[in-house]
Design an enzyme around this catalytic site. Structure first.
Site, PDB file in Angstrom:
ATOM      1  CB  CYS A   1      50.815  39.698  21.985  1.00  0.00           C
ATOM      2  SG  CYS A   1      51.250  38.060  22.578  1.00  0.00           S
ATOM      3  CG  LEU A   2      50.692  37.674  15.136  1.00  0.00           C
ATOM      4  CD1 LEU A   2      49.393  36.910  15.381  1.00  0.00           C
ATOM      5  CD2 LEU A   2      50.526  38.598  13.945  1.00  0.00           C
TER       6      LEU A   2
END
Lengths: 191, 210
Positions: A127-128
């Protein structure tokens, strides 16, 4: 990050032949910019340039990547855990899948080594924001890998994919144990 | 999936199972449910016996489908879906603001010979797909047009007119054929996120440019 055009022959020889056959009459009459052209020639040329610049500079920074197998659109990357972080001394493998309309869209990046981290799930999904809605066509493989490398040392607790890791983050000793445990558990699986 | 004997740590076995399921071609989306069932079952059984060889029968049409030639189709579809979801998150620039972008003259003083377009990573002043001839092309005068026709006639040295260069209001410069497809997806400058005007319907109020 100034990327100089690379004068060696490799760059263009790969993808050149197909283009030339179509060129003379057709392309000049057409309006220049069609919406989202899927021109894999220019995509693979850009990827070749990224590869070159990464090979020239990435190693010093603890990141590297190389196309996996035949296709220039699938890469295998490596990130070394940053000094002074919980991940120091560990080296993580990642897969990168570049879309055909790269760099207008981000590549799909996943950890292939098991990674205990608040923003990485059990399947290696990351999750970036820059891999999602904050993607810019100015990013490249190197900036992606460097971003993930710094994400390792500085998790974003607000959007945890692994809530156990997020909860454990403040307990440095146990956290480090878990990081190592998962890392070596994954390693024994691979061998 | 034989010889699963110890369940002191669920996360660890989750990884083991996920690994094996992945190897078997079970899609990741289907894995968590399977893993939970397997772990629940074995943990329950573990109360009664010390060692427990288990055999898990997975009957799933998807599995066979993935093993067949359609593998790539599925991957493509997944890629396409995720890319549609990606586009849905972003706001494209208004067509009018794309058309209104300033042209940069080839003799513009801000164009250093080596400045490059961040999107294609080629020199702004380079001809299209022509980097193996970079020694010829420090600056491309407009009068070279005749040349191009000749070269193309030979079918070897594929040269095009110099690529049009556009300047955004934030002064960042790109090839037209690089920046336009980007702005059709996202209205922010790739380098500094300067927002271009968006369609009225996409966002309420935004300052008009020029």
């Amino acid at each position: 990050m100034e990327v100089r055009p690379n004068p060696t022959a490799d760059n263009s020889s790969v993808a050149q032949p197909q283009r030339q056959r179509h060129t003379p009459a057709t392309t000049q009459k057409k309006p220049p910019a069609s919406p989202i052209p899927v021109d894999t020639t220019s995509v693979s040329q850009r990827l070749q340039k990224e590869l070159m610049s990464l090979m020239m500079s990435g190693g010093d920074l603890g990141v590297s990547a190389f196309p996996e197998g035949e296709s220039i659109f699938t890469w295998l990357g490596t990130i070394e855990g940053g000094k002074g972080t919980m991940y120091e001394g560990l080296s993580y493998k990642l897969s990168l899948r570049f879309p055909l309309d790269y760099p207008f869209k981000p590549p799909q990046v996943k950890f292939e080594t098991m990674c205990f981290h608040p923003n990485v799930d059990q399947f290696g999904n990351i999750c970036l924001d820059i891999l999602q809605d904050k993607w810019s066509s100015a990013y490249d493989c190197r900036t992606i890998l460097l971003s993930i490398q710094s994400l390792l040392g500085e998790p974003n607790p607000e959007s945890p994919l692994n809530s156990y890791a997020a909860a454990l983050w403040n307990n440095k000793e146990d956290y480090r144990k878990m990081v190592h445990k998962q890392y070596f558990a994954g390693e024994s699986l691979e061998s | 999936m034989r010889d699963v004997k110890q369940f002191s740590s669920r996360p660890k076995w989750t990884h083991v199972l996920a690994y094996h399921l992945s190897k078997m071609g079970v899609p990741q989306g289907a894995q968590p449910a399977l893993i939970v069932r397997i772990l629940d079952y074995t943990e329950e059984a573990d109360n009664h016996s010390f060692e427990l060889p288990i055999l898990v029968h997975i009957v799933d049409a998807t599995y066979h489908y993935l093993k067949s030639d359609h593998n790539n189709d599925i991957l493509d579809r997944v890629m396409r879906q995720s890319s549609e979801a990606y586009r849905a998150m972003l706001i494209p620039a208004a067509q009018s603001s794309i058309q209104g972008l300033e042209n940069v003259r080839l003799d513009d003083p801000t164009l250093a010979p080596l400045s490059s377009c961040i999107i294609c990573m080629e020199g702004l002043l380079l001809d299209h797909h022509d980097d193996h001839h970079s020694d010829h092309i420090n600056a491309v005068p407009a009068s070279q047009d005749d040349h191009h026709d000749q070269d193309q006639g030979q079918g070897v040295d594929c040269r095009h007119p110099p690529r049009t260069i556009k300047r955004l209001p934030c002064l960042h410069q790109f090839h037209e054929d690089c920046i336009v497809p980007w702005l059709q997806i996202n209205h922010l400058c790739p380098l500094c996120r300067y927002p271009l005007e968006v369609r009225e319907s996409s966002k309420p109020k935004r300052r008009r440019l020029s």
